[in-house]
Design a protein around this motif. Structure first.
Motif, short mmCIF file in Angstrom:
data_model
loop_
_atom_site.label_atom_id
_atom_site.label_comp_id
_atom_site.label_asym_id
_atom_site.label_seq_id
_atom_site.Cartn_x
_atom_site.Cartn_y
_atom_site.Cartn_z
N GLY A 36 0.81 -1.21 0.00
CA GLY A 36 0.00 0.00 0.00
C GLY A 36 0.84 1.26 0.00
N ASN A 37 0.98 1.89 -1.17
CA ASN A 37 1.72 3.15 -1.29
C ASN A 37 3.13 3.05 -0.70
N VAL A 38 3.85 2.01 -1.12
CA VAL A 38 5.20 1.79 -0.60
C VAL A 38 6.17 2.82 -1.19
N LYS A 39 6.99 3.39 -0.33
CA LYS A 39 8.04 4.31 -0.76
C LYS A 39 9.30 3.99 0.03
N ILE A 40 10.42 3.85 -0.67
CA ILE A 40 11.69 3.49 -0.05
C ILE A 40 12.74 4.54 -0.40
N LEU A 41 13.38 5.09 0.61
CA LEU A 41 14.48 6.03 0.43
C LEU A 41 15.77 5.35 0.89
N TYR A 42 16.72 5.20 -0.05
CA TYR A 42 17.98 4.53 0.26
C TYR A 42 19.09 5.26 -0.48
N ASP A 43 19.88 6.02 0.26
CA ASP A 43 20.91 6.88 -0.32
C ASP A 43 20.28 7.74 -1.43
N ASP A 44 20.78 7.61 -2.68
CA ASP A 44 20.23 8.41 -3.76
C ASP A 44 19.14 7.66 -4.55
N TYR A 45 18.67 6.50 -4.03
CA TYR A 45 17.56 5.78 -4.63
C TYR A 45 16.24 6.24 -3.99
N VAL A 46 15.23 6.40 -4.84
CA VAL A 46 13.85 6.57 -4.37
C VAL A 46 13.01 5.56 -5.13
N ALA A 47 12.48 4.56 -4.42
CA ALA A 47 11.70 3.50 -5.06
C ALA A 47 10.27 3.56 -4.56
N VAL A 48 9.33 3.41 -5.49
CA VAL A 48 7.90 3.40 -5.13
C VAL A 48 7.21 2.25 -5.84
N GLY A 49 6.16 1.73 -5.20
CA GLY A 49 5.39 0.65 -5.80
C GLY A 49 4.31 0.19 -4.86
N PRO A 50 3.50 -0.77 -5.29
CA PRO A 50 2.40 -1.25 -4.44
C PRO A 50 2.83 -2.24 -3.37
N LYS A 51 3.97 -2.92 -3.59
CA LYS A 51 4.37 -3.97 -2.66
C LYS A 51 5.88 -4.14 -2.67
N ALA A 52 6.45 -4.43 -1.48
CA ALA A 52 7.89 -4.69 -1.38
C ALA A 52 8.14 -5.75 -0.30
N THR A 53 9.15 -6.57 -0.54
CA THR A 53 9.56 -7.59 0.43
C THR A 53 11.02 -7.33 0.78
N PHE A 54 11.33 -7.39 2.07
CA PHE A 54 12.67 -7.07 2.56
C PHE A 54 13.25 -8.32 3.21
N LYS A 55 14.40 -8.75 2.71
CA LYS A 55 15.08 -9.91 3.27
C LYS A 55 16.20 -9.45 4.17
N LEU A 56 16.14 -9.87 5.43
CA LEU A 56 17.18 -9.50 6.38
C LEU A 56 18.21 -10.62 6.50
N LYS A 57 19.40 -10.25 6.93
CA LYS A 57 20.47 -11.21 7.09
C LYS A 57 21.37 -10.74 8.24
N GLY A 58 21.48 -11.57 9.27
CA GLY A 58 22.30 -11.18 10.41
C GLY A 58 21.83 -9.90 11.05
N ASN A 59 20.51 -9.75 11.21
CA ASN A 59 19.90 -8.55 11.80
C ASN A 59 20.22 -7.30 11.01
N ASP A 60 20.42 -7.47 9.70
CA ASP A 60 20.71 -6.34 8.83
C ASP A 60 19.90 -6.51 7.54
N LEU A 61 19.59 -5.41 6.87
CA LEU A 61 18.83 -5.46 5.63
C LEU A 61 19.74 -5.88 4.49
N ASP A 62 19.38 -6.96 3.80
CA ASP A 62 20.22 -7.52 2.75
C ASP A 62 19.69 -7.18 1.36
N ARG A 63 18.43 -7.51 1.07
CA ARG A 63 17.86 -7.27 -0.26
C ARG A 63 16.43 -6.75 -0.14
N ILE A 64 16.02 -6.00 -1.17
CA ILE A 64 14.67 -5.47 -1.26
C ILE A 64 14.08 -5.89 -2.60
#
Length: 371
Positions: A271-299
């Motif tokens: 629902g109205n997903v927006k991701i700010l990561y350094d100089d990336y701005v990503a938007v979309g209806p859905k996102a899945t975040f995979k963590l690794k070792g208590n850290d964000l690995d992939r989106i």
């Protein structure tokens, strides 16, 4: 015999009979809770017959079932049959509930109220509770008011709520702990400007639900998650002063709904997903975040997302962002919009002239090409 003398004798008889039923002697040093009665000691005890109120003051101790309350002032309201109904304790008393082989609960507040006939109690005013009987680790709850309803299996806190549990801290206007039939905590629901602080993330939402046993989490309505990424290890020795560029990178995720599954270390946003990561701005209806070792690995973004970075905008059926190393891949009907910027020619410094100065003609600021 005068009427006043008769009233005094009747009142004395009533107090003597009441003391035999529910009171321990003020000199009693040990109090053993008994499910069948209430035992009370105090330096001073009196009974208000018209109001059916028993008043205790000075070193007050009340024991009922597995509960024990101590303070310096208390009032016990009686029903028409002379049975205790509600006990009010004043001047910041302490409440203790001990469950053998399970744990001990401690509550402190400006006022503590115990509903003796309902297995319900609460506290008002700067309440601090240490609850160790409902989960594997203790809950530390601070709030303006708290109520413990053992019959309906609910613990409620309201007003400036702060909860500490297993290294996480939660803040909200209202919090409810829903219990299982066995009295163990099932879930905690935070509402009214909820926020949860964890080791490397902060989650905000109108409502956040935490599953106690699994550690799973659901955040709803106006959700924002801030994640601080860990620094990548460097093969060379670190300088004595860490430059700003070497600090952990922050990822900010906003959406209508977010859900975290601890067992798989996966978070989902929709629902109205927006991701700010350094100089990336990503938007979309859905996102899945995979963590690794208590850290964000992939989106993983799906549902025809778009990612914007300096100089280009990419739209695709699916976009995958990696954090270490920082990169992204776009797959499926990819559309790229490149943007170039041509700055206008700079004018030389103005010099005195007889005629009026003429400026250079401005060039278009943007040119776009679509592929």
């Amino acid at each position: 015999m005068s009427r006043s003398v008769f009233k005094r004798l009747a009142l004395m008889a009533l107090l003597a009979m009441f003391s035999q039923v529910v009171l321990a002697s003020a000199a009693t040093s040990a109090i053993t809770p008994d499910p069948s009665n209430i035992r009370m000691t105090a330096d001073k005890q009196s009974y208000n017959l018209p109001e059916k109120k028993y008043i205790l003051s000075g070193h007050v101790t009340v024991a009922f079932q597995d509960m024990r309350i101590t303070g310096n002032k208390a009032e016990v309201d009686m029903d028409a049959a002379g049975k205790p109904q509600v006990a009010n304790f004043y001047n910041r008393p302490t409440f203790k509930r001990i469950k053998p082989n399970v744990g001990e609960d401690n509550i402190v507040g400006d006022v503590i109220k115990v509903y003796l006939a309902e297995d319900r109690y609460g506290a008002l005013g700067n309440v601090v509770s240490h609850i160790a009987t409902v989960a594997a680790a203790p809950f530390l709850i601070r709030s303006d008011a708290q109520e413990f309803d053992n019959k309906n299996k609910v613990v409620s806190a309201s007003g400036n709520v702060k909860v500490d549990y297993k290294g996480s801290r939660a803040f909200s206007s209202i919090a409810n702990v829903r219990m299982k039939p066995d009295g163990k905590a099932d879930r905690v629901i935070f509402s009214g400007g909820a926020k949860i602080e964890q080791e490397n993330s902060v989650i905000n939402g109108d409502r956040i639900t935490v599953m106690v046993d699994s550690g799973n989490l659901i955040a709803e309505n106006h959700v924002t998650t801030n994640v601080n990424l860990k620094e990548s290890p460097s093969p060379i020795a670190k300088p004595t002063t860490t430059p700003a560029s070497a600090k952990p990178t922050k990822v900010i995720i906003t959406s209508d709904y977010q859900q975290y599954d601890k067992s798989s270390d996966v978070m989902m946003a929709s629902g109205n997903v927006k991701i700010l990561y350094d100089d990336y701005v990503a938007v979309g209806p859905k996102a899945t975040f995979k963590l690794k070792g208590n850290d964000l690995d992939r989106i993983f973004l799906t549902g025809r997302p778009t990612i914007t970075e300096p100089g280009r905008v990419i739209t695709a059926d699916k976009i995958t962002i990696t954090t270490n190393p920082k990169n992204f891949d776009a797959v499926g009907n990819v559309k790229v919009n490149f943007k170039t910027e041509n700055k206008g020619a700079q004018q030389p410094a103005a010099t005195p002239a007889k005629g009026p100065a003429t400026g250079a003609k401005a060039l278009p600021s943007d040119e776009a090409s679509d592929y």
